[in-house]
Write a protein that holds these residues in place. Structure first.
Motif, PDB file in Angstrom:
ATOM      1  N   THR A  13      18.214 -12.279  19.645  1.00 31.10           N
ATOM      2  CA  THR A  13      16.812 -11.931  19.398  1.00 31.10           C
ATOM      3  C   THR A  13      16.722 -10.823  18.351  1.00 31.10           C
ATOM      4  OG1 THR A  13      16.176 -12.528  21.647  1.00 31.10           O
ATOM      5  CG2 THR A  13      14.685 -11.052  20.465  1.00 31.10           C
ATOM      6  N   LEU A  17      15.299 -11.291  14.510  1.00 28.11           N
ATOM      7  CA  LEU A  17      14.077 -10.551  14.167  1.00 28.11           C
ATOM      8  C   LEU A  17      14.304  -9.642  12.959  1.00 28.11           C
ATOM      9  CD1 LEU A  17      12.658  -9.378  17.644  1.00 28.11           C
ATOM     10  CD2 LEU A  17      11.831 -11.257  16.230  1.00 28.11           C
ATOM     11  N   PRO A  20      14.195 -11.959   8.952  1.00 31.97           N
ATOM     12  CA  PRO A  20      13.254 -13.079   8.851  1.00 31.97           C
ATOM     13  C   PRO A  20      13.597 -13.960   7.642  1.00 31.97           C
ATOM     14  CG  PRO A  20      12.082 -10.955   8.855  1.00 31.97           C
ATOM     15  CD  PRO A  20      13.538 -10.660   8.757  1.00 31.97           C
ATOM     16  N   LEU A  47      15.322 -19.523  22.790  1.00 31.76           N
ATOM     17  CA  LEU A  47      14.671 -18.555  21.896  1.00 31.76           C
ATOM     18  C   LEU A  47      13.427 -19.165  21.247  1.00 31.76           C
ATOM     19  CD1 LEU A  47      17.841 -17.063  20.221  1.00 31.76           C
ATOM     20  CD2 LEU A  47      15.981 -15.674  21.099  1.00 31.76           C
ATOM     21  N   ARG A  49      11.532 -21.572  22.259  1.00 28.37           N
ATOM     22  CA  ARG A  49      10.438 -21.727  23.216  1.00 28.37           C
ATOM     23  C   ARG A  49       9.757 -20.384  23.489  1.00 28.37           C
ATOM     24  NH1 ARG A  49      12.982 -23.468  28.129  1.00 28.37           N
ATOM     25  NH2 ARG A  49      13.096 -21.245  28.629  1.00 28.37           N
ATOM     26  N   THR A  50      10.571 -19.356  23.748  1.00 25.65           N
ATOM     27  CA  THR A  50       9.981 -18.048  24.073  1.00 25.65           C
ATOM     28  C   THR A  50       9.222 -17.462  22.876  1.00 25.65           C
ATOM     29  OG1 THR A  50      11.799 -17.660  25.613  1.00 25.65           O
ATOM     30  CG2 THR A  50      10.474 -15.755  24.990  1.00 25.65           C
ATOM     31  N   GLU A  53       5.966 -19.358  22.787  1.00 26.61           N
ATOM     32  CA  GLU A  53       5.054 -19.054  23.895  1.00 26.61           C
ATOM     33  C   GLU A  53       4.458 -17.651  23.803  1.00 26.61           C
ATOM     34  OE1 GLU A  53       7.077 -21.934  27.296  1.00 26.61           O
ATOM     35  OE2 GLU A  53       7.209 -19.753  27.493  1.00 26.61           O
ATOM     36  N   ARG A  54       5.258 -16.697  23.292  1.00 24.95           N
ATOM     37  CA  ARG A  54       4.802 -15.304  23.221  1.00 24.95           C
ATOM     38  C   ARG A  54       4.126 -14.982  21.891  1.00 24.95           C
ATOM     39  NH1 ARG A  54       4.406 -12.859  28.129  1.00 24.95           N
ATOM     40  NH2 ARG A  54       5.743 -14.121  29.448  1.00 24.95           N
ATOM     41  N   THR A  56       5.475 -14.708  18.997  1.00 25.43           N
ATOM     42  CA  THR A  56       6.309 -13.853  18.144  1.00 25.43           C
ATOM     43  C   THR A  56       6.452 -14.444  16.752  1.00 25.43           C
ATOM     44  OG1 THR A  56       7.562 -13.210  20.092  1.00 25.43           O
ATOM     45  CG2 THR A  56       8.624 -12.819  17.972  1.00 25.43           C
TER      46      THR A  56
ATOM     47  N   ASP B   7      13.866 -16.008  29.390  1.00 25.23           N
ATOM     48  CA  ASP B   7      12.657 -15.776  28.606  1.00 25.23           C
ATOM     49  C   ASP B   7      12.244 -14.301  28.666  1.00 25.23           C
ATOM     50  OD1 ASP B   7      12.965 -18.503  28.880  1.00 25.23           O
ATOM     51  OD2 ASP B   7      10.818 -18.901  28.800  1.00 25.23           O
ATOM     52  N   ILE B  10      14.495 -12.138  26.317  1.00 18.72           N
ATOM     53  CA  ILE B  10      14.157 -12.317  24.896  1.00 18.72           C
ATOM     54  C   ILE B  10      12.907 -11.525  24.549  1.00 18.72           C
ATOM     55  CG2 ILE B  10      13.372 -14.017  23.190  1.00 18.72           C
ATOM     56  CD1 ILE B  10      15.132 -16.084  24.766  1.00 18.72           C
ATOM     57  N   ASP B  11      11.874 -11.700  25.368  1.00 24.68           N
ATOM     58  CA  ASP B  11      10.613 -11.033  25.059  1.00 24.68           C
ATOM     59  C   ASP B  11      10.694  -9.518  25.272  1.00 24.68           C
ATOM     60  OD1 ASP B  11       7.886 -11.472  24.142  1.00 24.68           O
ATOM     61  OD2 ASP B  11       7.314 -10.657  26.090  1.00 24.68           O
ATOM     62  N   THR B  13      13.344  -7.705  24.829  1.00 22.44           N
ATOM     63  CA  THR B  13      14.094  -7.169  23.689  1.00 22.44           C
ATOM     64  C   THR B  13      13.143  -6.886  22.529  1.00 22.44           C
ATOM     65  OG1 THR B  13      16.078  -8.397  24.314  1.00 22.44           O
ATOM     66  CG2 THR B  13      15.946  -7.663  22.044  1.00 22.44           C
ATOM     67  N   ARG B  14      12.362  -7.897  22.161  1.00 19.75           N
ATOM     68  CA  ARG B  14      11.417  -7.728  21.058  1.00 19.75           C
ATOM     69  C   ARG B  14      10.436  -6.597  21.364  1.00 19.75           C
ATOM     70  NH1 ARG B  14       6.382  -8.582  20.340  1.00 19.75           N
ATOM     71  NH2 ARG B  14       6.128  -9.723  22.277  1.00 19.75           N
ATOM     72  N   LEU B  17      12.131  -3.139  21.157  1.00 23.53           N
ATOM     73  CA  LEU B  17      12.546  -2.789  19.787  1.00 23.53           C
ATOM     74  C   LEU B  17      11.354  -2.400  18.928  1.00 23.53           C
ATOM     75  CD1 LEU B  17      15.169  -5.590  18.857  1.00 23.53           C
ATOM     76  CD2 LEU B  17      15.649  -3.223  19.504  1.00 23.53           C
ATOM     77  N   GLU B  18      10.209  -3.015  19.190  1.00 24.80           N
ATOM     78  CA  GLU B  18       9.007  -2.709  18.393  1.00 24.80           C
ATOM     79  C   GLU B  18       8.347  -1.394  18.800  1.00 24.80           C
ATOM     80  OE1 GLU B  18       6.339  -6.040  18.597  1.00 24.80           O
ATOM     81  OE2 GLU B  18       7.499  -7.228  17.174  1.00 24.80           O
ATOM     82  N   ARG B  32       3.489  -8.439  33.099  1.00 28.33           N
ATOM     83  CA  ARG B  32       3.594  -9.297  31.918  1.00 28.33           C
ATOM     84  C   ARG B  32       4.320 -10.596  32.253  1.00 28.33           C
ATOM     85  NH1 ARG B  32       3.354  -8.501  26.241  1.00 28.33           N
ATOM     86  NH2 ARG B  32       4.785  -9.819  25.060  1.00 28.33           N
TER      87      ARG B  32
END
Lengths: 273, 273
Positions: A13, A17, A20, A47, A49-50, A53-54, A56, B7, B10-11, B13-14, B17-18, B32
């Motif tokens: 991930t 990220l 890109p 990855l 799918r998530t 769905e989110r 991102t 899932d 993955i989410d 992590t993002r 990090l942000e 969430r």
């Protein structure tokens, strides 16, 4: 040592990220994690799918032995609308009014969280990968250019009004500043832009568009092409704009010393269907 | 609907990090992902381990019901050394020499991948969380300030040599520019920095340090404190520097028109043990 799926997903991930628009091969990930390509393939499916769905962004997967995955930042209509609405409301505070019909926005454009979203939104319009370089003019366009460039993963170049010794030889053009109707000069370091570049021009604020027009002629001097123009805010105008085909996130009106910021043309331009 | 562990990882992590240096509560993640706090706790343990093993940074976990996790960007000695070495080598190319003993570096400082590492390295020095705002002077310090600010997750402010109508009222100071020995002026918008701020001053290049000294006095005018000074490169000097206690990633020497870039004081300052 083999790496567990959970550890792979976390590190993949981050890795994707941070890069890109770059194809990362199955082979690279398989080596990095000492895992079979078939396991990496399954990871990428999760990855993808998530990310979808989110909201991102898009994870493009390229099948086959030479395949891999490429992360394309994007934004949903809903999230973009919400951000534009929130910016319009923050910028409409009356205390932001400045003499000359300007609006103070430097505080917002110095906040990493806001710049991240601005960059992501603007980059979403150019997700087909046609942009080679982002161009802006000093000073206030720089943070926007940098953020957009980081989501497109291309370099950005800074045009300057003063020619600095630290830039080496420069190419300069004269242009008519729309707001003052004066002839001004802008310059770009000769070695900063390769001939044949496809350039996205960005700026924080555009009124009639004289500065953007100056950048357009500068791009020509580098035998390059402008493939897009995006501004954070455009000033509401009574007269004609000298630039066409641009995208704006916001429109700033300051009639009778009242600040009124509304959505620009971005939302309708990007999310028509 | 409950979200699977993969899932969530993955989410999360993002999400983490942000938002560096921000405590994200267990409660937030539990809602969430519609998952039990105990599951989220386990997720965080996995994230912490992977972030550590891959050198991504530190995941501080705060135990208890009011607890959560905070991502602190950092860099390993090895990765920092490698980056400094690579920069020194790229910048030592003879073609970068410019009249007056300067070195062309704008191309590197317009690349998102390089700026990301520069920001991460500099931010690692201030990971204790004492910085409230990053300050730089236009033009070339801006991308560095922005990247550092994004890793510290604090706003950055831009000091300017020209006073712009779009900045509203400003506070200005005079300072002695070290290289030209002239009195110059720099200004900062009054509303851009809160009194009592703890400010990290950054710039791309420092020779004797007149500009940095100017920023120091400007910070005082805002009843604020300089808590750190970090520059991408310092010029090798024969005379005295007017600034103390700074950190530099690189030292640029240009004797006899030969470019020679070496490591600055960062590595020995940060990784002494």
């Amino acid at each position: 040592m083999k790496v567990r799926r959970s550890d792979r997903l976390i590190d993949m991930t981050r890795y994707l990220l941070e890069r890109p628009h770059t194809l990362i091969s199955l082979t690279y990930f398989a080596r990095r994690f000492d895992s079979a390509k078939s396991s990496i393939s399954e990871d990428l499916t999760i990855l993808k799918r998530t990310f979808h769905e989110r909201g991102t962004g898009i994870l493009e997967t390229v099948p086959g032995a030479a395949g891999g995955a490429r992360f394309i930042p994007s934004i949903s209509k809903q999230e973009a609308e919400q951000f534009v609405k929130q910016m319009a409301s923050s910028l409409s505070e009356q205390s932001r009014f400045l003499p000359g019909g300007y609006v103070y926005m430097s505080d917002l454009l110095g906040r990493p969280d806001i710049l991240r979203q601005v960059g992501r939104i603007i980059a979403s319009e150019y997700q087909d990968g046609t942009v080679d370089a982002v161009m802006t003019v000093a000073t206030k366009g720089i943070p926007i250019a940098q953020s957009v460039a980081s989501y497109l993963n291309v370099p950005f170049v800074i045009v300057r009004h003063d020619s600095q010794i630290t830039e080496g030889s420069t190419v300069s053009v004269n242009y008519v500043s729309g707001s003052s109707n004066r002839i001004e000069k802008m310059a770009l370091s000769k070695r900063s832009l390769k001939p044949g570049s496809k350039v996205l021009v960005v700026d924080d604020y555009m009124k009639p568009g004289g500065t953007v027009r100056g950048m357009q002629s500068l791009v020509k001097e580098f035998d390059s092409t402008v493939v897009g123009i995006s501004v954070f805010a455009e000033g509401a105008l009574t007269g004609d704009r000298v630039v066409e085909g641009y995208t704006s996130l916001l429109t700033v009106g300051t009639e009778d010393e009242q600040v009124n910021v509304t959505a620009g043309n971005y939302l309708e331009k990007i999310f028509t269907d």
